[in-house]
Design an enzyme around this catalytic site. Sequence first.
Site, short mmCIF file in Angstrom:
data_model
loop_
_atom_site.label_atom_id
_atom_site.label_comp_id
_atom_site.label_asym_id
_atom_site.label_seq_id
_atom_site.Cartn_x
_atom_site.Cartn_y
_atom_site.Cartn_z
N HIS A 270 0.85 -1.20 0.00
CA HIS A 270 0.00 0.00 0.00
C HIS A 270 0.88 1.24 0.00
CE1 HIS A 270 -3.22 2.78 1.16
NE2 HIS A 270 -4.02 1.83 0.72
N ASP A 328 -7.92 -5.29 -0.67
CA ASP A 328 -8.30 -6.11 -1.82
C ASP A 328 -7.93 -7.57 -1.68
OD1 ASP A 328 -7.38 -3.26 -3.69
OD2 ASP A 328 -9.41 -4.01 -3.37
C1 SDX Z 1 -5.99 0.20 -3.15
O1 SDX Z 1 -4.34 4.68 -1.90
C2 SDX Z 1 -5.30 3.99 -1.40
O2 SDX Z 1 -5.76 4.26 -0.33
C3 SDX Z 1 -5.83 2.87 -2.26
C4 SDX Z 1 -6.87 1.98 -1.62
C5 SDX Z 1 -8.18 2.70 -1.41
O3 SDX Z 1 -8.96 2.29 -0.54
O4 SDX Z 1 -8.45 3.65 -2.19
O5 SDX Z 1 -6.38 1.52 -0.37
C6 SDX Z 1 -7.20 0.78 -2.50
O6 SDX Z 1 -5.69 0.59 -4.24
C7 SDX Z 1 -5.14 -0.78 -2.41
C8 SDX Z 1 -3.90 -1.26 -3.23
C9 SDX Z 1 -4.37 -2.32 -4.23
N1 SDX Z 1 -3.28 -2.66 -5.15
C10 SDX Z 1 -2.68 -3.87 -5.08
O7 SDX Z 1 -2.89 -4.70 -4.20
C11 SDX Z 1 -1.71 -4.14 -6.21
C12 SDX Z 1 -0.45 -4.80 -5.65
N2 SDX Z 1 0.21 -3.80 -4.81
C13 SDX Z 1 1.14 -2.97 -5.47
O8 SDX Z 1 1.14 -2.84 -6.83
C14 SDX Z 1 1.71 -1.86 -4.61
O9 SDX Z 1 1.86 -2.31 -3.34
C15 SDX Z 1 0.95 -0.56 -4.61
C16 SDX Z 1 0.64 -0.09 -5.97
C17 SDX Z 1 -0.30 -0.68 -3.82
C18 SDX Z 1 1.88 0.42 -3.98
O10 SDX Z 1 2.99 0.45 -4.86
P1 SDX Z 1 4.31 1.21 -4.46
O11 SDX Z 1 3.99 2.62 -4.20
O12 SDX Z 1 5.42 0.93 -5.44
O13 SDX Z 1 4.62 0.49 -3.11
P2 SDX Z 1 5.80 0.83 -2.24
O14 SDX Z 1 6.49 2.09 -2.63
O15 SDX Z 1 5.32 0.72 -0.84
O16 SDX Z 1 6.79 -0.39 -2.63
C19 SDX Z 1 7.91 -0.59 -1.87
C20 SDX Z 1 8.63 -1.77 -2.47
C21 SDX Z 1 8.92 -1.63 -3.96
O17 SDX Z 1 10.12 -2.34 -4.19
P3 SDX Z 1 11.50 -1.46 -4.34
O18 SDX Z 1 11.28 -0.53 -5.53
O19 SDX Z 1 11.65 -0.72 -3.02
O20 SDX Z 1 12.57 -2.51 -4.60
O21 SDX Z 1 7.82 -2.96 -2.35
C22 SDX Z 1 7.58 -3.50 -3.64
C23 SDX Z 1 7.81 -2.40 -4.65
O22 SDX Z 1 8.25 -2.96 -5.88
N3 SDX Z 1 6.18 -3.93 -3.67
C24 SDX Z 1 5.78 -5.17 -3.90
C25 SDX Z 1 4.39 -5.14 -3.77
N4 SDX Z 1 4.00 -3.92 -3.47
C26 SDX Z 1 5.12 -3.16 -3.40
N5 SDX Z 1 6.48 -6.29 -4.21
C27 SDX Z 1 5.72 -7.41 -4.39
N6 SDX Z 1 4.37 -7.48 -4.29
C28 SDX Z 1 3.68 -6.36 -3.98
N7 SDX Z 1 2.36 -6.40 -3.89
#
Ligand code: SDX
Length: 393
Positions: A270, A328
């Site tokens: 998140h 989700d």
């Molecule tokens: C919603 O904003 C909100 O409030 C949204 C929401 C709402 O109610 O409106 O809460 C609803 O959208 C929830 C999120 C749903 N999306 C997913 O579940 C999709 C899978 N999750 C990701 O794609 C990701 O976690 C995000 C998009 C949610 C956040 O992406 P970020 O901003 O890149 O996450 P981060 O900066 O915290 O990531 C840190 C690290 C990164 O690696 P590095 O670049 O540091 O090496 O963690 C990794 C990311 O690549 N990472 C993941 C991951 N999520 C982040 N690696 C593996 N699996 C994952 N799910």
Amino acid sequence: QADVFTFDPGFTSTAACESSITFIDGDKGELLHRGYPIDQLAAKSHYLEVCYLLLYGELPTAAQLEDFTSRVTNHTMLHEQMLNFYRGFRRDAHPMAIVCGVVGAMSAFYHDSTDIHDPWQREVASIRMIAKLPTITANAYKYSIGQPFVYPDNNLDYASNFLRMCFAVPAEEYVVDPILARAMDRIFMLHADHEQNASTSTVRLAGSSGANPFACIAAGVACLWGPAHGGANEAALNMLREIGSVDRIPEYIAKAKDKADPFRLMGFGHRVYKNFDPRAKVMKESADEVLGLLGVENNPTLQVAKELEKIALEDEYFVSKKLYPNVDFYSGIILDAIGFPTSMFTPIFALSRTVGWIAQWKEMIEDEKQKIGRPRQLYTGAGFRDYADVENR
Ligand code: SDX
């Protein structure tokens, strides 16, 4: 340096806004709606009462709730001509495409509630959207499966009405299962609002230009559809089904950690929560309760989800990056148990979030300091240079 709001001690942003609707503490995993914790609301309240709280800032008295419920109930039908829009879509159109189109089309119908400077018209537009999104969403589902639309039954509560519009057919009697209705209402509550997420920010930005309120909500629907946002609930269940059994979990954990692989665990991570998403906790308890009551507690997808969560939360990669299940991760398991196909998961998220989008839109419009949104950029392109004729390039 663009305007910078002091948004929270130590947290500033050039794009932040001031809002009193929802508070999130990402480190503690806290979510408050007008000060009330989401777990208490999920346990003791219901969706229309949460709608009232988000819109007006206080929990309603019994009389206020009765009046609000009556106003929503009396706006559940669509203008009959709007049903023609559905027939313009291919049957295999994703229901989100249909919902986005039909919500936008509301801006071509309800002209008596589009003057954003008229408080009464703002109120009517808000009530209409809360009232009609279930009908619009259910019709999208019916259209996609080739069944006739079922008109709302105003004798039913909000969640029961939606279930009946989705699952009743003219040929048979349909009785709403109260277990499913309660589960549906809790899904609505848990998705109602979430501070300045991508789709809410989209609605605020669109609304800041003075655009038609229905068109602004359609913009929010479009943004929510993405798999990184609301589309993750559909992707998460598809992922859990693809994993299929707990012995295949390590393979997917490895894929999610492989930087060369774009695969991410859907329903995990998140932008704000660096701890458990409090909605995911309630959703997990609800999944246990609902599937237990339905006698499918051994649902293999639920078992895979629980084991995946357990393994991920013990894995150094996920722990170091503070990746936890989000709203989700478990929601799809409940929606599947209720009887929805995965294609309906994000439309149901959009239906639920409509009140949050509207409450945030109203808050912005009613703020006399409000100006058109205009985020700035860090320019990284070419510096000044003169035009070169084609023969000199
Ligand atoms: C919603 O904003 C909100 O409030 C949204 C929401 C709402 O109610 O409106 O809460 C609803 O959208 C929830 C999120 C749903 N999306 C997913 O579940 C999709 C899978 N999750 C990701 O794609 C990701 O976690 C995000 C998009 C949610 C956040 O992406 P970020 O901003 O890149 O996450 P981060 O900066 O915290 O990531 C840190 C690290 C990164 O690696 P590095 O670049 O540091 O090496 O963690 C990794 C990311 O690549 N990472 C993941 C991951 N999520 C982040 N690696 C593996 N699996 C994952 N799910």
